[in-house]
Design a protein around this motif. Structure first.
Motif, PDB file in Angstrom:
ATOM      1  N   VAL A 166      33.382  28.324  41.367  1.00 29.80           N
ATOM      2  CA  VAL A 166      34.535  28.826  42.112  1.00 29.80           C
ATOM      3  C   VAL A 166      34.491  30.351  42.044  1.00 29.80           C
ATOM      4  O   VAL A 166      34.303  30.927  40.970  1.00 29.80           O
ATOM      5  CB  VAL A 166      35.861  28.317  41.520  1.00 29.80           C
ATOM      6  N   CYS A 167      34.650  31.015  43.185  1.00 26.13           N
ATOM      7  CA  CYS A 167      34.564  32.461  43.204  1.00 26.13           C
ATOM      8  C   CYS A 167      35.527  33.035  44.244  1.00 26.13           C
ATOM      9  O   CYS A 167      36.030  32.318  45.118  1.00 26.13           O
ATOM     10  CB  CYS A 167      33.136  32.918  43.510  1.00 26.13           C
ATOM     11  N   ALA A 168      35.759  34.328  44.132  1.00 30.49           N
ATOM     12  CA  ALA A 168      36.631  35.027  45.076  1.00 30.49           C
ATOM     13  C   ALA A 168      36.299  36.506  45.040  1.00 30.49           C
ATOM     14  O   ALA A 168      35.668  37.001  44.095  1.00 30.49           O
ATOM     15  CB  ALA A 168      38.101  34.808  44.730  1.00 30.49           C
ATOM     16  N   ALA A 169      36.729  37.235  46.069  1.00 29.13           N
ATOM     17  CA  ALA A 169      36.495  38.675  46.145  1.00 29.13           C
ATOM     18  C   ALA A 169      37.481  39.419  45.238  1.00 29.13           C
ATOM     19  O   ALA A 169      38.609  38.962  45.021  1.00 29.13           O
ATOM     20  CB  ALA A 169      36.657  39.152  47.588  1.00 29.13           C
ATOM     21  N   PRO A 170      37.068  40.566  44.701  1.00 23.93           N
ATOM     22  CA  PRO A 170      38.004  41.381  43.910  1.00 23.93           C
ATOM     23  C   PRO A 170      39.286  41.702  44.684  1.00 23.93           C
ATOM     24  O   PRO A 170      40.376  41.728  44.102  1.00 23.93           O
ATOM     25  CB  PRO A 170      37.204  42.642  43.600  1.00 23.93           C
ATOM     26  N   SER A 171      39.165  41.953  46.000  1.00 27.57           N
ATOM     27  CA  SER A 171      40.356  42.286  46.792  1.00 27.57           C
ATOM     28  C   SER A 171      41.347  41.125  46.823  1.00 27.57           C
ATOM     29  O   SER A 171      42.566  41.340  46.776  1.00 27.57           O
ATOM     30  CB  SER A 171      39.942  42.669  48.217  1.00 27.57           C
ATOM     31  N   TYR A 172      40.845  39.894  46.894  1.00 20.39           N
ATOM     32  CA  TYR A 172      41.739  38.729  46.891  1.00 20.39           C
ATOM     33  C   TYR A 172      42.434  38.609  45.533  1.00 20.39           C
ATOM     34  O   TYR A 172      43.654  38.361  45.464  1.00 20.39           O
ATOM     35  CB  TYR A 172      40.959  37.452  47.198  1.00 20.39           C
ATOM     36  N   LEU A 173      41.697  38.784  44.456  1.00 16.85           N
ATOM     37  CA  LEU A 173      42.278  38.634  43.120  1.00 16.85           C
ATOM     38  C   LEU A 173      43.312  39.718  42.839  1.00 16.85           C
ATOM     39  O   LEU A 173      44.321  39.463  42.160  1.00 16.85           O
ATOM     40  CB  LEU A 173      41.159  38.676  42.073  1.00 16.85           C
ATOM     41  N   GLU A 174      43.075  40.935  43.342  1.00 17.14           N
ATOM     42  CA  GLU A 174      44.073  42.005  43.155  1.00 17.14           C
ATOM     43  C   GLU A 174      45.376  41.659  43.850  1.00 17.14           C
ATOM     44  O   GLU A 174      46.469  41.973  43.348  1.00 17.14           O
ATOM     45  CB  GLU A 174      43.516  43.323  43.706  1.00 17.14           C
ATOM     46  N   LYS A 175      45.288  40.988  44.986  1.00 14.63           N
ATOM     47  CA  LYS A 175      46.485  40.689  45.772  1.00 14.63           C
ATOM     48  C   LYS A 175      47.180  39.407  45.331  1.00 14.63           C
ATOM     49  O   LYS A 175      48.415  39.326  45.327  1.00 14.63           O
ATOM     50  CB  LYS A 175      46.100  40.584  47.255  1.00 14.63           C
ATOM     51  N   HIS A 176      46.412  38.390  44.936  1.00 13.59           N
ATOM     52  CA  HIS A 176      46.991  37.068  44.670  1.00 13.59           C
ATOM     53  C   HIS A 176      46.883  36.622  43.222  1.00 13.59           C
ATOM     54  O   HIS A 176      47.396  35.563  42.860  1.00 13.59           O
ATOM     55  CB  HIS A 176      46.305  36.018  45.559  1.00 13.59           C
ATOM     56  N   GLY A 177      46.226  37.414  42.376  1.00 10.32           N
ATOM     57  CA  GLY A 177      46.083  37.019  40.980  1.00 10.32           C
ATOM     58  C   GLY A 177      44.864  36.135  40.771  1.00 10.32           C
ATOM     59  O   GLY A 177      44.249  35.643  41.717  1.00 10.32           O
ATOM     60  N   ARG A 178      44.560  35.942  39.492  1.00 10.95           N
ATOM     61  CA  ARG A 178      43.345  35.213  39.122  1.00 10.95           C
ATOM     62  C   ARG A 178      43.714  33.853  38.537  1.00 10.95           C
ATOM     63  O   ARG A 178      44.456  33.791  37.552  1.00 10.95           O
ATOM     64  CB  ARG A 178      42.560  36.030  38.097  1.00 10.95           C
ATOM     65  N   PRO A 179      43.202  32.747  39.084  1.00 12.52           N
ATOM     66  CA  PRO A 179      43.455  31.431  38.489  1.00 12.52           C
ATOM     67  C   PRO A 179      42.709  31.306  37.159  1.00 12.52           C
ATOM     68  O   PRO A 179      41.524  31.638  37.072  1.00 12.52           O
ATOM     69  CB  PRO A 179      42.912  30.453  39.526  1.00 12.52           C
ATOM     70  N   CYS A 180      43.419  30.854  36.142  1.00 11.48           N
ATOM     71  CA  CYS A 180      42.806  30.721  34.820  1.00 11.48           C
ATOM     72  C   CYS A 180      42.526  29.267  34.449  1.00 11.48           C
ATOM     73  O   CYS A 180      41.745  29.001  33.543  1.00 11.48           O
ATOM     74  CB  CYS A 180      43.718  31.347  33.757  1.00 11.48           C
ATOM     75  N   ARG A 181      43.207  28.337  35.117  1.00  7.69           N
ATOM     76  CA  ARG A 181      43.032  26.908  34.840  1.00  7.69           C
ATOM     77  C   ARG A 181      42.814  26.176  36.157  1.00  7.69           C
ATOM     78  O   ARG A 181      43.161  26.682  37.232  1.00  7.69           O
ATOM     79  CB  ARG A 181      44.258  26.344  34.127  1.00  7.69           C
ATOM     80  N   ILE A 182      42.288  24.975  36.043  1.00  6.68           N
ATOM     81  CA  ILE A 182      42.089  24.175  37.249  1.00  6.68           C
ATOM     82  C   ILE A 182      43.427  23.944  37.950  1.00  6.68           C
ATOM     83  O   ILE A 182      43.517  23.967  39.184  1.00  6.68           O
ATOM     84  CB  ILE A 182      41.434  22.822  36.888  1.00  6.68           C
ATOM     85  N   GLU A 183      44.465  23.741  37.147  1.00 15.19           N
ATOM     86  CA  GLU A 183      45.786  23.473  37.724  1.00 15.19           C
ATOM     87  C   GLU A 183      46.308  24.645  38.548  1.00 15.19           C
ATOM     88  O   GLU A 183      47.188  24.471  39.394  1.00 15.19           O
ATOM     89  CB  GLU A 183      46.780  23.139  36.603  1.00 15.19           C
ATOM     90  N   ASP A 184      45.783  25.848  38.322  1.00 15.10           N
ATOM     91  CA  ASP A 184      46.246  27.024  39.065  1.00 15.10           C
ATOM     92  C   ASP A 184      45.712  27.064  40.497  1.00 15.10           C
ATOM     93  O   ASP A 184      46.216  27.830  41.330  1.00 15.10           O
ATOM     94  CB  ASP A 184      45.817  28.313  38.345  1.00 15.10           C
ATOM     95  N   LEU A 185      44.674  26.268  40.785  1.00 13.65           N
ATOM     96  CA  LEU A 185      44.043  26.349  42.105  1.00 13.65           C
ATOM     97  C   LEU A 185      44.998  25.969  43.228  1.00 13.65           C
ATOM     98  O   LEU A 185      44.887  26.464  44.355  1.00 13.65           O
ATOM     99  CB  LEU A 185      42.810  25.441  42.154  1.00 13.65           C
ATOM    100  N   GLY A 186      45.938  25.074  42.931  1.00 16.54           N
ATOM    101  CA  GLY A 186      46.870  24.630  43.961  1.00 16.54           C
ATOM    102  C   GLY A 186      47.743  25.745  44.498  1.00 16.54           C
ATOM    103  O   GLY A 186      48.285  25.628  45.612  1.00 16.54           O
ATOM    104  N   GLY A 187      47.888  26.843  43.764  1.00 13.46           N
ATOM    105  CA  GLY A 187      48.710  27.952  44.221  1.00 13.46           C
ATOM    106  C   GLY A 187      47.938  29.031  44.942  1.00 13.46           C
ATOM    107  O   GLY A 187      48.483  30.119  45.198  1.00 13.46           O
ATOM    108  N   HIS A 188      46.682  28.738  45.296  1.00 16.14           N
ATOM    109  CA  HIS A 188      45.843  29.746  45.942  1.00 16.14           C
ATOM    110  C   HIS A 188      45.328  29.262  47.287  1.00 16.14           C
ATOM    111  O   HIS A 188      45.255  28.062  47.558  1.00 16.14           O
ATOM    112  CB  HIS A 188      44.648  30.082  45.038  1.00 16.14           C
TER     113      HIS A 188
END
Length: 300
Positions: A166-188
């Motif tokens: 699972v990966c994402a751009a730095p720009s996306y993570l700065e804006k939406h935060g970084r998922p730390c658990r599998i359960e966090d994926l539903g909020g992205h």
């Protein structure tokens, strides 16, 4: 007399319907054909053929023995062909079907190198996500990723395992935060791979000895090309679940960031499939061996 030779004579006599026809085909005398059959019957202590002046027919035991002889002779021919393979080079046309993207980046370079090494070998490669039928479409070899459906008459060999990330751009993570658990994926937001208008595969995460956890993220982008998904992730459109070999250079360049790094990665198996046959043609065997030797290094 050699028992295998007598079996071959017996089978030929049954196939052609008479000793005379078998004698002509094998360039033997009719009495010699009869002698081979009689010696088999004496060895077995059972009659194989009911013979009259006008016709001959298999006994019940003769029918069963005939079928077994055909198998034995086919296996003997296959064993001889193995030796012949060691003294020859692959030649003729090798028809292979494979997934478009995986085939283009990983499989085709290996097969092209095989063609370079063996000038008498022709390559007919089809890069398509359509699941072709080996028998109906006339392919010698098929490359498949993911789970396989059991099919009678088809042999498979695992030649590699793709590590999914699972990966994402730095720009996306700065804006939406970084998922730390599998359960966090539903909020992205997610970028989904699909084929023929439907989602092909949920995102999978190993859970030890249990079946993997399936996650189906929601996303407004659905693409049927893995490179396009990677590029959409690079410009910050969402999370992507992609093979590590595909995003390796983008991660090294800082364009994408791997996520859930403490979570074991799911391994997506890649198989080579071919039709079951008494003797695997040399060109197919060499292709499968080359893929099994090289693909794991490419997708590691």
């Amino acid at each position: 007399m050699d028992r295998l030779a007598s079996m071959a004579v017996f089978v030929k006599a049954v196939d052609l319907g008479s000793f005379a026809a078998a004698a002509a085909a094998l360039e033997l005398s009719a009495p010699m054909i009869g002698k081979h059959v009689r010696l088999l019957e004496e060895r077995l202590g059972m009659r194989l053929l009911n013979r009259t002046t006008r016709r001959q027919g298999l006994t019940e035991f003769g029918r069963a023995y005939y079928e077994r002889c055909r198998v034995v002779l086919a296996e003997a021919d296959a064993a001889d062909a193995l030796a012949a393979d060691q003294l020859s080079e692959p030649r003729g046309r090798l028809r292979v079907t494979m997934p478009a993207h995986f085939g283009r980046h990983c499989v085709t370079p290996i097969l092209l190198e095989l063609a370079r090494r063996y000038p008498a070998l022709e390559m007919d490669l089809s890069l398509t996500d359509r699941f072709a039928d080996l028998a109906e479409d006339g392919y010698d070899l098929a490359i498949r990723t993911g789970d396989l459906q059991d099919r009678a008459g088809v042999i498979s060999r695992r030649v590699a395992s793709q590590r999914m990330v699972v990966c994402a751009a730095p720009s996306y993570l700065e804006k939406h935060g970084r998922p730390c658990r599998i359960e966090d994926l539903g909020g992205h937001r997610a970028i989904i791979y699909h084929r023929s208008g439907r989602t092909v595969q949920p995102w999978l995460f190993p859970l030890g000895n249990q079946p993997p956890m399936q996650v189906m993220p929601l996303g407004r982008l659905r693409l049927d090309d893995l490179d396009a998904i990677a590029e959409a992730a690079v410009v910050g459109m969402g999370l992507a679940w992609l093979p590590s070999w595909l995003v390796r250079e983008r991660i090294q360049a800082g364009l994408l960031v791997p996520l859930l790094v403490d979570q074991p990665d799911f391994l997506y198996d890649c198989h080579a499939l071919w039709l079951q046959t008494p003797h695997l043609p040399l060109k197919v065997r060499l292709a499968v061996d080359a893929l099994a030797a090289t693909l794991p290094k490419l997708v590691a």
